[in-house]
Design a protein around this motif. Structure first.
Motif, mmCIF file in Angstrom:
data_model
loop_
_atom_site.group_PDB
_atom_site.id
_atom_site.type_symbol
_atom_site.label_atom_id
_atom_site.label_comp_id
_atom_site.label_asym_id
_atom_site.label_seq_id
_atom_site.Cartn_x
_atom_site.Cartn_y
_atom_site.Cartn_z
ATOM 1 N N ALA A 225 9.733 -12.007 3.592
ATOM 2 C CA ALA A 225 10.416 -10.597 3.314
ATOM 3 C C ALA A 225 10.843 -10.460 1.706
ATOM 4 C CB ALA A 225 11.317 -10.883 4.545
ATOM 5 N N GLU A 226 10.741 -9.667 1.872
ATOM 6 C CA GLU A 226 11.292 -9.061 0.024
ATOM 7 C C GLU A 226 12.643 -9.489 -0.291
ATOM 8 O OE1 GLU A 226 10.730 -5.373 -1.028
ATOM 9 O OE2 GLU A 226 12.107 -3.876 0.332
ATOM 10 N N GLY A 227 13.964 -9.443 0.834
ATOM 11 C CA GLY A 227 14.757 -9.675 0.342
ATOM 12 C C GLY A 227 15.492 -11.043 1.259
ATOM 13 N N VAL B 284 6.380 -9.133 2.071
ATOM 14 C CA VAL B 284 6.545 -7.394 3.143
ATOM 15 C C VAL B 284 7.883 -7.269 3.212
ATOM 16 C CG1 VAL B 284 4.487 -7.887 4.520
ATOM 17 C CG2 VAL B 284 7.183 -8.301 5.128
ATOM 18 N N MET B 285 7.929 -5.553 3.002
ATOM 19 C CA MET B 285 8.960 -5.028 2.611
ATOM 20 C C MET B 285 9.745 -5.054 3.202
ATOM 21 S SD MET B 285 7.923 -1.057 0.858
ATOM 22 C CE MET B 285 7.921 -0.757 -1.164
ATOM 23 N N GLY B 286 11.717 -4.417 3.682
ATOM 24 C CA GLY B 286 12.024 -3.853 4.683
ATOM 25 C C GLY B 286 13.981 -4.355 3.839
ATOM 26 N N ARG B 287 13.483 -4.432 2.530
ATOM 27 C CA ARG B 287 14.820 -4.571 1.516
ATOM 28 C C ARG B 287 15.940 -6.007 2.421
ATOM 29 N NH1 ARG B 287 17.490 -0.275 -1.146
ATOM 30 N NH2 ARG B 287 15.524 1.505 -0.547
ATOM 31 N N ASP B 288 17.484 -5.350 2.717
ATOM 32 C CA ASP B 288 17.991 -6.808 3.483
ATOM 33 C C ASP B 288 17.350 -7.201 4.144
ATOM 34 O OD1 ASP B 288 18.548 -7.099 0.814
ATOM 35 O OD2 ASP B 288 20.174 -5.447 1.304
ATOM 36 N N ALA C 274 13.817 11.569 -2.046
ATOM 37 C CA ALA C 274 13.693 11.842 -3.038
ATOM 38 C C ALA C 274 15.965 10.428 -3.149
ATOM 39 C CB ALA C 274 14.573 11.838 -4.222
ATOM 40 N N ARG C 275 16.023 8.994 -3.640
ATOM 41 C CA ARG C 275 17.278 8.645 -3.090
ATOM 42 C C ARG C 275 18.196 9.538 -5.044
ATOM 43 N NH1 ARG C 275 15.634 4.519 -0.467
ATOM 44 N NH2 ARG C 275 13.616 3.434 -0.925
ATOM 45 N N CYS C 276 19.339 10.328 -3.684
ATOM 46 C CA CYS C 276 20.217 11.200 -4.887
ATOM 47 C C CYS C 276 21.666 10.033 -4.800
ATOM 48 C CB CYS C 276 19.867 12.327 -3.964
ATOM 49 S SG CYS C 276 21.579 13.428 -4.939
ATOM 50 N N GLY D 20 3.464 -3.944 -0.893
ATOM 51 C CA GLY D 20 4.487 -3.087 -1.284
ATOM 52 C C GLY D 20 4.004 -1.771 -0.231
ATOM 53 N N TYR D 21 3.924 -0.607 -1.340
ATOM 54 C CA TYR D 21 3.593 0.213 -1.423
ATOM 55 C C TYR D 21 2.666 1.259 0.377
ATOM 56 C CZ TYR D 21 7.767 1.810 -4.302
ATOM 57 O OH TYR D 21 8.469 1.569 -4.788
ATOM 58 N N THR D 22 1.858 0.276 0.079
ATOM 59 C CA THR D 22 0.584 0.050 1.475
ATOM 60 C C THR D 22 1.534 0.389 2.149
ATOM 61 O OG1 THR D 22 -0.047 -1.614 1.505
ATOM 62 C CG2 THR D 22 -1.146 -1.015 0.256
ATOM 63 N N GLN D 23 2.480 -0.011 2.629
ATOM 64 C CA GLN D 23 3.430 -0.108 3.885
ATOM 65 C C GLN D 23 3.844 1.427 4.465
ATOM 66 O OE1 GLN D 23 5.231 -4.465 3.850
ATOM 67 N NE2 GLN D 23 5.169 -3.583 1.788
ATOM 68 N N ARG D 24 4.443 1.886 3.323
ATOM 69 C CA ARG D 24 4.556 2.931 3.145
ATOM 70 C C ARG D 24 3.688 3.935 3.596
ATOM 71 N NH1 ARG D 24 9.441 2.846 -0.311
ATOM 72 N NH2 ARG D 24 9.188 4.822 -1.426
ATOM 73 N N GLY D 25 2.949 3.741 2.878
ATOM 74 C CA GLY D 25 1.824 5.429 3.308
ATOM 75 C C GLY D 25 0.825 5.626 4.944
ATOM 76 N N ALA E 122 14.542 7.969 10.250
ATOM 77 C CA ALA E 122 13.251 7.275 9.497
ATOM 78 C C ALA E 122 13.663 6.088 8.411
ATOM 79 C CB ALA E 122 12.584 8.530 9.155
ATOM 80 N N THR E 123 12.600 5.416 8.892
ATOM 81 C CA THR E 123 12.568 3.336 7.968
ATOM 82 C C THR E 123 12.211 2.671 8.102
ATOM 83 O OG1 THR E 123 13.776 2.107 6.253
ATOM 84 C CG2 THR E 123 15.080 2.882 8.674
ATOM 85 N N ILE E 124 11.040 2.326 7.192
ATOM 86 C CA ILE E 124 9.918 1.447 7.777
ATOM 87 C C ILE E 124 10.732 0.335 7.909
ATOM 88 C CG2 ILE E 124 8.284 2.889 6.461
ATOM 89 C CD1 ILE E 124 8.616 0.018 4.768
ATOM 90 N N ASP E 125 12.446 -0.079 7.019
ATOM 91 C CA ASP E 125 12.588 -1.513 7.602
ATOM 92 C C ASP E 125 13.367 -1.416 8.932
ATOM 93 O OD1 ASP E 125 12.339 -1.148 4.349
ATOM 94 O OD2 ASP E 125 14.353 -1.025 4.078
ATOM 95 N N ASN E 126 13.488 -0.288 9.564
ATOM 96 C CA ASN E 126 13.982 -0.942 11.374
ATOM 97 C C ASN E 126 15.340 -1.397 11.381
ATOM 98 O OD1 ASN E 126 13.592 -0.355 14.146
ATOM 99 N ND2 ASN E 126 13.486 -2.503 13.864
HETATM 100 O O1 F6P Z 1 13.791 1.395 2.595
HETATM 101 C C1 F6P Z 1 12.141 1.638 2.205
HETATM 102 C C2 F6P Z 1 11.981 0.414 1.759
HETATM 103 O O2 F6P Z 1 10.614 0.660 1.218
HETATM 104 C C3 F6P Z 1 12.564 -0.860 1.414
HETATM 105 O O3 F6P Z 1 11.532 -2.177 2.188
HETATM 106 C C4 F6P Z 1 11.758 -1.064 -0.117
HETATM 107 O O4 F6P Z 1 12.844 -2.143 -0.510
HETATM 108 C C5 F6P Z 1 12.342 0.075 -1.012
HETATM 109 O O5 F6P Z 1 12.359 1.643 0.122
HETATM 110 C C6 F6P Z 1 12.150 0.744 -2.092
HETATM 111 O O6 F6P Z 1 12.067 1.677 -2.654
HETATM 112 P P1 F6P Z 1 11.574 2.290 -3.406
HETATM 113 O O7 F6P Z 1 10.335 2.926 -3.846
HETATM 114 O O8 F6P Z 1 12.476 3.821 -4.177
HETATM 115 O O9 F6P Z 1 11.679 1.516 -4.853
#
Ligand code: F6P
Length: 351
Positions: free
Chosen positions: A227-229, A174-178, A77-79, A278-283, A130-134
């Motif tokens: 990239a999403e950012g 694709v994801m990656g945040r910033d 979780a994010r806390c 989207g979330y296909t990249q996280r699983g 551990a993060t898919i963002d590297n």
């Molecule tokens: O940090 C991993 C990540 O998948 C980012 O690439 C993305 O911006 C973010 O988490 C999405 O977070 P949440 O699932 O909390 O919306």
């Protein structure tokens, strides 16, 4: 140290389970017992009705058969509350009440901020990346990145097939945040025509021109990895775009891939579609590289704690394990301009 805790926090990343397994088994092998906190730092705050919902005693069997599984058995979780000192202090008090002498925190940026706080409050803590963002520059790779990359590559291969059949250009988000690494590496591995990333300024209209030139030069399909950012490094302002393309309706503060596709199609005169991965990249099951990285860094974290060393983040440089002060590991950028140039060269659309 005789007893440690472990948690996974932030966005899940494939390979987190492999890291938990390595932490638990290395600790047991070194005569330490292990407590697994659930839902990241929330577990340490112990606010559930039953303690079984906050933490569990880990043993060798509690991590059996998980090395190949995506997600995280300890949940995550994010806390946001954990940014506040009173919550951090409470977590340390709770850990002490369980006789925990050190912590391993598995996650990305946000997780490391929490880990740094625990350590500065006197609970030796090690961060495992551990993060898919590297997006942690001190380590070559973070756990989960390789799996997410391979997932994205497989998806883009499929999009390329249909794009080729219909002679379309495709924008793939694709994801990656910033951080643009996931987009950049995906683009390189897929032979994409462009990587649109937050680290490099780009123009929607120039992208449209590029697609037009690609069509003229005989390309049947084109892949633009977005990239999403990357919205923040776009040269045109959203107001400007809305004024120039009246059919376009932009809401919010960033351009979405569908809107990008509309503009590219209008400028290039070539059919353009958008796909958000989207979330296909996280699983998904972690790749061998992620399992090995997780196993090595998880075990190394425990080795440091067994020497009463805390306040470090572990990672890899080349083939070597490294550890750096946890406060330093959130600095710097992973951006590699040579890789970026290579996408442009091998995507080959002449100016
Ligand atoms: O940090 C991993 C990540 O998948 C980012 O690439 C993305 O911006 C973010 O988490 C999405 O977070 P949440 O699932 O909390 O919306």
């Amino acid at each position: 140290m005789k007893r440690i805790g472990v948690l996974t926090s932030g966005g899940d990343a494939p390979g987190m389970n492999a890291a938990i397994r390595a932490v638990v088994r290395t600790a047991l092998m070194n005569g330490m017992s292990v407590v697994g906190f659930k839902r990241g730092y929330n577990g340490m705050l112990m606010r559930s009705l039953s303690t079984a919902d906050d933490y569990i005693e880990m043993n060798a069997r509690s991590v059996s058969g998980i090395i190949h599984k995506g997600g995280t058995g300890l949940m995550t979780a994010r806390c946001l509350e954990f940014l506040k000192p009173e919550f951090q202090k409470q977590a340390v008090r709770n850990a002490r009440a369980l006789d925990i002498e050190g912590m391993v925190c598995i996650g990305g940026n946000g997780t490391f901020k929490g880990a740094e706080a625990l350590n500065s409050l006197g609970l030796p803590t090690i961060g495992v990346p551990a993060t898919i963002d590297n997006d942690l520059a001190y380590t070559d790779f973070t756990i989960g990145f390789d799996t997410a990359l391979n997932t994205a590559v497989e998806a883009v291969n499929r999009i390329r097939d249909t794009g080729d059949a219909h002679e379309r250009a495709s924008i793939v988000t694709v994801m990656g945040r910033d951080c643009g690494d996931l987009a950049l590496y995906t683009a390189l591995a897929c032979g994409a025509e462009a990587a649109i990333i937050p680290e490099v300024k780009w123009s929607v209209e120039k992208l449209g021109d590029m697609v037009h030139r690609g069509v003229v030069s005989g390309k049947r399909s084109m892949i633009l990895v977005f990239a999403e950012g990357a919205s923040r490094s776009m040269i045109e302002s959203l107001d400007e775009l809305e004024a120039r393309y009246p059919k376009l309706h932009i809401f919010g503060d960033k351009i979405l891939s569908d809107q990008l596709a509309e503009i590219v199609e209008e400028v290039s005169g070539h059919e353009t579609r958008a796909t958000v991965l989207g979330y296909t990249q996280r699983g998904g099951s972690p790749t061998a590289n992620d399992r090995i990285l997780a196993t090595r860094t998880g075990a190394y974290a425990v080795k440091l704690l067994s020497q009463d060393i805390g306040g470090r983040a572990v990672g890899v440089k080349g083939s070597s394990l490294i550890d750096v002060p946890i406060g330093d590991c959130m600095k710097g950028s992973t951006f590699d301009s040579d890789l970026y140039e290579l996408v442009g060269v091998t995507g080959y659309i002449k100016k």
